[in-house]
Design a protein around this motif. Sequence first.
Motif, PDB file in Angstrom:
ATOM      1  N   PRO A  64       0.842  -1.203  -0.136  1.00 60.29           N
ATOM      2  CA  PRO A  64       0.072   0.006   0.014  1.00 60.29           C
ATOM      3  C   PRO A  64       0.844   1.391  -0.183  1.00 60.29           C
ATOM      4  N   VAL A 245       5.113  10.391  -4.307  1.00 62.51           N
ATOM      5  CA  VAL A 245       5.363  11.723  -3.717  1.00 62.51           C
ATOM      6  C   VAL A 245       6.818  11.732  -3.180  1.00 62.51           C
ATOM      7  N   VAL A 248      10.779  15.402   1.831  1.00 67.86           N
ATOM      8  CA  VAL A 248      11.690  15.902   2.566  1.00 67.86           C
ATOM      9  C   VAL A 248      11.891  15.820   4.077  1.00 67.86           C
ATOM     10  N   ASP A 249      13.237  15.761   4.801  1.00 68.94           N
ATOM     11  CA  ASP A 249      13.126  16.117   6.124  1.00 68.94           C
ATOM     12  C   ASP A 249      13.113  17.424   6.640  1.00 68.94           C
ATOM     13  N   TRP A 261      -0.753   3.406  -3.046  1.00 68.54           N
ATOM     14  CA  TRP A 261      -1.850   3.057  -4.155  1.00 68.54           C
ATOM     15  C   TRP A 261      -2.773   4.364  -4.318  1.00 68.54           C
ATOM     16  N   SER A 268      -8.962  13.432  -8.088  1.00 68.74           N
ATOM     17  CA  SER A 268      -7.559  13.814  -8.602  1.00 68.74           C
ATOM     18  C   SER A 268      -6.770  13.004  -9.385  1.00 68.74           C
TER      19      SER A 268
END
Lengths: 354, 255
Positions: A64, A245, A248-249, A261, A268
């Motif tokens: 997932p 996606v 960033v830390d 998923w 969208s």
Amino acid sequence: MNKHNLLLQNIPDFVAHLQTYGEVHAPCQKGENSFSFEQVTDPSRVVLDYARTLQSIRKYFLPPTERLLNFSLTDNTFTKVAIENNHRIFLGVHSYDMKAVLKLDFNFSHRTPEINYLKRRENCTFIGVSYEPDDYHFSRSVGITVENTEGFDLFLDRHENGYTVQVLTERGTEITKDFTALGEALEIPEISRQFKNKIKFNYNRLPEVMEQSWNSPVWEEVAQRCVGCGTCNLVCPTCYCFNMVDNVDLKLTDGSRDRHWDGCLLSSFAAVAGGENFREKLASRQRHRIYRKFKYITDKTGDPWCVGCGRCTAYCTAGISIVEIVNRLSDEFEQTHLRKSSAPVGQKIQGVSL
Amino acid sequence: MSTQTAPKTKPQIAFFDFTSCEGCQLNKLNLENHLLEILEHVDIVEFREAMDDKADAYDIAFIEGSISTPSCVERIHDIRRRAKILVALGSCAVTGGINAMKNLQPIEDVRETVYGKDKYLFPTLPAMPVSAIVKVDYEIHGCPMSIPEFLVVFKALVMGKQPIKPDSPVCVECKLRENECLYDRGMVCLGPITLSGCDAICPSFGQFCTGCRGLVPDANKNAMLDILTDHGLSLQEAEKRLLLFNSYKQPDTFK
Ligand code: SF4
Ligand code: SF4
Ligand code: SF4
Ligand code: SF4
């Protein structure tokens, strides 16, 4: 093909025996009324009599959520995340879920191979089990019987006191040969389980039905009742869409590329840079889902891309049934296209009787 | 982007509260694990809950709470004028939140109930989300606002990028976690049309979603009402559930 008999009381021992060959993953009770594939630690928790699991075993091969790589913004480098692929034995898989994995194999090995998926697919053993079709299953209508053994190393077919074990591959022989509690197979007449839920037409006619259904009022009617929650995609064993996606830390120096998923019913899903959304309307998203299952890939492969597990319907809070949609489109098709072409015949007969 | 050289001046950020319980601001103080890192990237110039400095202009203004008095309206215009980017924090600011339930009754009755005979000293307005008055650039949902989402927006803004606006419902997160749906336990749940981002925290612990994060864009409310009534609620009860966090949209929503 070798056959054995496995008594109900010996199942926990059988599970323990399997554990000596690798991790065993099998359906276990989840929540109050549901089941889920889990890694077995306690063999007594394994449930082989179940209608369906919340998610199919695709979750093992296309998780997932998944981290694909870690990157550094300071020196512009990245490292891929290693994929583990221990020996895994999937026990208690229904024939439709096995078939769904074979379909995903096709999707992920054609054109650009999906390395992570294919890596996770290595070292797997599949042990099927029969089931009693409930109000939602309709696998038979898409060409998959309860007893379909394609893809399995072993298949357990339920009878009154236990299971008839069919050994289907060398791997199947290997993991059963030292299990002494297997008895001689009983003489049991073959039964073919019946499905209450059915698609009206043979599945090979559905691309033709879909071809004529683009402007059907059914899409809008379904969209009125649908909340666009994406559940029907996210529980489907043959859905494989994902979104990626970059995160960033908080130091803003390192980060990761993650995927999760996604589903074509979500608003969208078909939105692209610049603000355009190709399927803004719920009705067009519903149509897309059904076409993905019965037309687009079917045109290419000759196979429906739905395995009739019934999850999309059983888990839709709005009670939207995929079989009902397909049957309504088929009725419409029959009325408008088949009747039309047979109309002259009808008229002729009328003419004669006059 | 290059991060080798730190920017010479850090962005100036400020926090403002309007009509709310201030829980969201307190929730930010819960960020303490990250606070030092946050302060490496920005200067906080206004934050009533934790300090009392004031500044004239802000790179990013974070707004908590809904707009519910004439003075709120003035203040939010003033902040908007001075802020390059304005971010609404938490349900009250984003959707009007539960404050907007007051809009369901005649405003004078509400005023009387709350302030009694002194009501003329306290002018009041229907509770509104910040976006009803000024342009809002980004929204962080949740009651209280979600810390992970705050960090996502914060990082994106500091890096000069557009934060991704979540728009899928809570059911998606339930499915990713392989939760048993609460409808299959005989409960009703607003997850199908409520904006995700909370990691389906309530259903994951057996509690139905009350819709605290507001609706997904273009939510099919009629279909949601059908689901609720098909699962045993009266239409009145179903509407009440939907209104808990979504009253602001009431005038054009159900009538
Ligand atoms: S699960 Fe049902 S309500 Fe949700 S998107 Fe699919 S059809 Fe619509
Ligand atoms: S479309 Fe529905 S019935 Fe078909 S495989 Fe997917 S979830 Fe199962
Ligand atoms: S429990 Fe609620 S949020 Fe989760 S899947 Fe069911 S309806 Fe959706
Ligand atoms: S599940 Fe619903 S009520 Fe719970 S935090 Fe998420 S949006 Fe709010």
